[in-house]
Design an enzyme around this catalytic site. Structure first.
Site, PDB file in Angstrom:
ATOM      1  N   ASP A 543       0.957  -1.179  -0.003  1.00 10.56           N
ATOM      2  CA  ASP A 543       0.027  -0.016   0.051  1.00 10.56           C
ATOM      3  C   ASP A 543       0.832   1.189  -0.009  1.00 10.56           C
ATOM      4  OD1 ASP A 543       0.503  -1.203   2.519  1.00 10.56           O
ATOM      5  OD2 ASP A 543      -0.452   0.716   3.587  1.00 10.56           O
ATOM      6  N   GLU A 544       0.370   2.308  -0.624  1.00 10.91           N
ATOM      7  CA  GLU A 544       0.679   3.705  -0.583  1.00 10.91           C
ATOM      8  C   GLU A 544       2.298   3.979  -0.993  1.00 10.91           C
ATOM      9  OE1 GLU A 544      -2.061   5.451   2.912  1.00 10.91           O
ATOM     10  OE2 GLU A 544      -0.346   4.560   3.879  1.00 10.91           O
TER      11      GLU A 544
END
Length: 894
Positions: A543-544
């Site tokens: 993620d991210e």
């Protein structure tokens, strides 16, 4: 000889001079450590009151005003060789006192220093430092504890007034002022502040049910159950006869019976349990399915598999009342899980949580038939598992302390302060982890380890840099580079979501990064094998992996057309992650990867090959980490699962379908419903982040429809308290599972962890196991409009909730008391009408108390004899065992 003596004297003089300076600096640090700190949020809507947040570079041009007050209780401090480090999850945009400057260090760590204009901290005086801060701060936990003083050559010391988990000791209340209500994020915030009066109105439709209506009720709710009139008494214990439940699982379930006062006894109530797969057809032919027949002379469990036996026994335990009685109803039940995947996610990377707390969590997960433990073992702020052969991961990456070189530890984050004596530091040894997996396995729970990469990897990156430095100094260059995670040519300027620089990102273009991942997978897989639970799922994280400064909330300072609602920055100085890494540039130039944005998904594909090579059949990830892969078939593993975490009101009701239609097993993990690090209610005194929603209480979780996401538009609101509409014109193959998440940024202790998880785990388990009648089938193109459409049977939903809330309040919380779980006690609702106190509570059956003398003494509230009160009155709730209390709040008197 004379020359030597003179030089020696000179050296000693210089040494003494240095010692004297160091002592002076230490004296300053010691003085600063006794300062009184006050952090007062003044205005959360500063952009509407004259502050040009856009020009200050605030994301979405949002900023707030704060006043820091430092009170010196002793002698004047004149020196300038000092710094006060403090934790702020919000970036500091401006300091409005020219005697001071604040610089960002890394993550949430900031440094307050004197400027050339600094005069002194006068004796017994207060100094105010007004600052402008990004975004808003509307819950008490936006403020972090353990500020500390430091000076070069001196030992850093925590400022005592901030060394507390009672944040009110050094931060002022969020209250109304001349600029409006500071608890509101924007002027258009339509959330309802939960005070005693509003809470009373919210609880008004949740009446107390008599114990007779709870008799025979099991949670999570079975598919079918018929309750009979007779009871059976388990006070003489139980006698369990089974060949199909292994020793560890048998011991686990008997331990649970014993904890609730029911011993294992050869002459006790007989329970016979067998596995008979051929007896189960259709939806009942599933792992965990069982039939339970409780008769006057004995009980019989017929199960699809060992898990079914275990769950049948848990259903018997569920029937036990809270009053000490061992009588349970006779009944016949047929039961099978709704979802194959029923999970709790626990983050121990941001802040560590003890093995004891993890084991308690596994006990309660098993009691409510949750079967997946998603274990987030690494993040930017900490690495939490021992890996043989890579000692720096725990020697450096599991500790936080004030070492600006980060050669011995990571820098302090999230309120951990300068020392390593709190849950900012800690890790599980290899033996610890094996014990946890064994414990989970005995309770029919699969442990899914997550090592988050390529972003959120700072703890690993810094640790491997420490390893590189050690081996490089030893002249072992090949070994030094074996597991290095940074490309030394990469000087990209990038900022992660939590405000770290390029060290937050493992380089996905390096062979050494793949060797590192392979090493970690292999070692953890070996631990699982030794624990008797072979590793079948590897969580990649993913993620991210982005630069937040290049996000939609910012605009370039040289843009021809500027928007007032965006932060203005020089984006020419910002890079995408790995943009200046020569090895990544070569990969893109050679056509191996399309561009820098595709690197995380490309790395996921590469890691899937490693996962598959280790004989692990499934890879799992947060969905955004796989966004550039064609579909699930592009990966080397047999299956790929995604934790789907788009908020529904921002389009998640539609984008979830895209993932399912690409062949991914979609695990519903939506922040706006099942992030348990978010507050329970809209009240500044609650704990948690709130970027996805302002609240998620037990009732909201209970009403969540995880297999028909558009339906939720009818039963909830968006982050600002507004109704929203939802529909999708795509096919929906269905959810694979449901997961509740506990991220640990604001959760620094085990008690805080349990406060956030419980009782919300219970309605999560209900929705993961049981589909309610008011949950509608998904229909492509059907639109649900909050406040307008009436497709959901609200009467049936409310009836189900009242029953469930009573079971929890009257029965289940008392069991959590016995297990030593520090669950959240709901704050009562209350009002005074015609001089009489009226009170209620979200989970009926809990004890309500009131005080008419400012909390000096408390009396039990009796709804049948509403007490007459005068003046200010306060209310709180009490746990069944009398050991704990909710937050106390004043009641509005009209």
């Amino acid at each position: 000889m004379q020359k030597f003596k003179l030089s020696t004297i000179a050296a000693l003089a210089a040494s003494c001079s240095f010692i004297g300076a160091a002592n002076a600096d230490q004296k300053t640090v010691d003085q600063l450590s006794h300062f009184k700190v006050n952090y007062q949020i003044v205005d959360n809507q500063a952009a509407d009151h004259g502050v040009d947040c856009s020009a200050l570079g605030a994301d979405w041009a949002s900023c707030n005003k704060v006043t820091i007050t430092l009170t010196n209780p002793s002698a004047e401090v004149k020196g300038k060789d000092w710094a006060i480090y403090f934790h702020s999850i919000r970036q500091i945009l401006r300091v409005d006192n020219d005697q001071f400057k604040i610089t960002h260090v890394t993550g949430d760590l900031h440094k307050l220093e004197p400027t050339d204009k600094f005069t002194s901290f006068p004796a017994n005086k207060a100094v105010e430092i007004p600052i402008i801060v990004e975004y808003w701060q509307i819950f008490k936990t936006d403020v972090m504890p353990r500020w500390y003083a430091a000076s070069e050559g001196a030992k850093a010391k925590v400022i005592t007034s901030t060394d507390t988990e009672d944040l009110s000791k050094f931060s002022g209340p969020l209250a109304g002022n001349n600029f409006g209500d500071t608890w509101k994020r924007t002027k258009d915030d339509h959330n309802i502040l939960m005070n005693t009066e509003n809470r009373f109105a919210k609880n008004a439709d949740v009446n107390v049910l008599p114990a007779t209506e709870l008799r025979g009720q099991i949670i999570p709710t079975p598919m079918e159950v018929t309750v009979h009139e007779q009871d059976v008494d388990l006070s003489k214990g139980i006698s369990l006869e089974t060949k199909d439940l292994d020793k560890a699982a048998t011991e686990a379930v008997l331990k649970h019976f014993k904890a609730l006062g029911v011993a294992s006894n050869a002459s006790g109530y007989p329970i016979k349990a067998t596995v008979s797969k051929e007896a189960f057809k259709g939806p009942m032919a599933a792992s965990g399915a069982y039939e339970l027949n409780i008769g006057e002379k004995g009980a019989e469990i017929t199960a699809y598999d060992q898990s079914g036996i275990f769950y049948g026994l848990q259903s018997m335990l569920s029937l036990l009342p809270a009053d000490g009685s061992k009588k349970i109803a006779t009944l016949d039940a047929k039961d099978a899980p709704r979802f194959e995947y029923r999970a709790i996610f626990l983050d121990v990377g941001r802040n560590f949580h003890s093995k004891a707390a993890v084991l308690r969590l596994l006990d309660q997960m098993s009691a409510y038939k949750l079967n997946k433990f998603h274990f987030h073992l690494s993040d930017d702020e900490g690495w939490r598992i021992e890996i043989p052969g890579l000692p720096e991961l725990t020697d450096v990456g599991s500790k936080r302390c004030h070492d600006l070189t980060e050669k011995s530890c990571l820098l302090p984050q999230l309120g951990s302060g300068p020392d390593s004596n709190n849950n900012g530091s800690g890790h599980f040894s290899r033996a610890d982890y094996i014990e946890i997996v064994k414990y989970a396995n005995a309770r029919q729970i699969e442990v899914i380890p997550e090592i988050d990469i390529p972003a959120h990897a700072r703890a690993a990156v810094v640790s491997m840099e420490a390893r590189y430095d050690r081996l490089h100094k030893e002249g072992k260059e090949k070994e030094a580079n074996e597991y290095r995670l940074l490309d030394p040519t990469d000087n990209s300027v990038t900022t992660s979501v939590q405000f770290y620089d390029r060290h937050s990102y493992l380089n996905p273009c390096l062979d050494s990064s793949k060797r590192f991942v392979d090493k970690v997978i292999g070692e953890i897989a070996t631990m699982h094998k030794e624990a008797g639970q072979p590793l079948t799922t590897w969580h990649f994280g993913g993620d991210e992996a982005k630069n937040i400064r290049l996000g939609a909330g910012y605009q370039d300072i040289n843009a021809e057309k500027k928007e007032a609602f965006k932060g203005t920055i020089d984006q020419s100085k910002e890079d995408k992650p790995w943009a200046k890494s020569q090895v990544c540039q070569t990969m893109i130039k050679d056509g191996k990867v399309e561009d820098f944005e595709h690197l995380p998904s490309h790395f996921a594909l590469e890691v899937s090959k490693l996962v598959n090579a280790h004989g692990i059949e499934k890879m799992q990830a947060w969905q955004d980490g796989l966004k550039d892969a064609k579909d699930a078939k592009a990966f080397a593993t047999k299956n790929v699962s995604v934790n789907f975490w788009d908020t529904l009101y921002w389009g998640g009701f539609d984008s979830a379908n895209d993932w399912a239609n690409k062949g991914y097993q979609v695990i519903i993990s939506n922040p706006d419903y099942v992030y348990f690090d978010f507050p329970y209610e809209v009240n500044p005194q609650e704990r948690g982040y709130y970027w996805g929603t302002r609240f998620s209480d037990e009732r909201k979780v209970f009403a969540f429809a995880p297999n028909n996401l558009p339906q939720n538009a009818e039963t909830s609101v968006d982050r600002d308290g507004n109704a929203f509409s939802a529909k999708s014109d795509k096919e929906w193959p269905g959810s694979y599972g449901l997961s509740g998440q506990a991220w640990s940024e604001t959760i620094r202790t085990d008690d805080q962890m349990e406060y956030m998880l419980y009782p919300r785990i219970l309605p999560l388990a209900e929705r993961a196991w049981h589909r309610a009648a008011w949950e509608l089938d998904y229909q492509k193109g059907k639109e649900f409009k909050g406040g307008e459409t009436k497709f959901v049977d609200q009467t049936a939903l409310n009836k189900d909730w009242v029953l469930f809330a009573n079971i929890v309040g009257q029965r289940e919380l008392a069991k959590l008391d016995k297990a030593g779980v520090a669950y959240r006690l709901p704050v009562p609702g209350a009002k005074v009408v015609d001089g009489k106190l009226e009170a209620n509570i979200a989970l009926p059956g809990m004890i309500i108390e009131y005080s008419a003398d400012g909390g000096k003494s408390w009396k039990r509230y009796d709804d049948k004899a509403k007490p007459v009160v005068k003046g200010e009155v306060w209310v709180r709730s009490q746990s069944h065992d009398g050991k704990r209390f909710s937050r106390a709040e004043p009641v509005s008197v009209k």
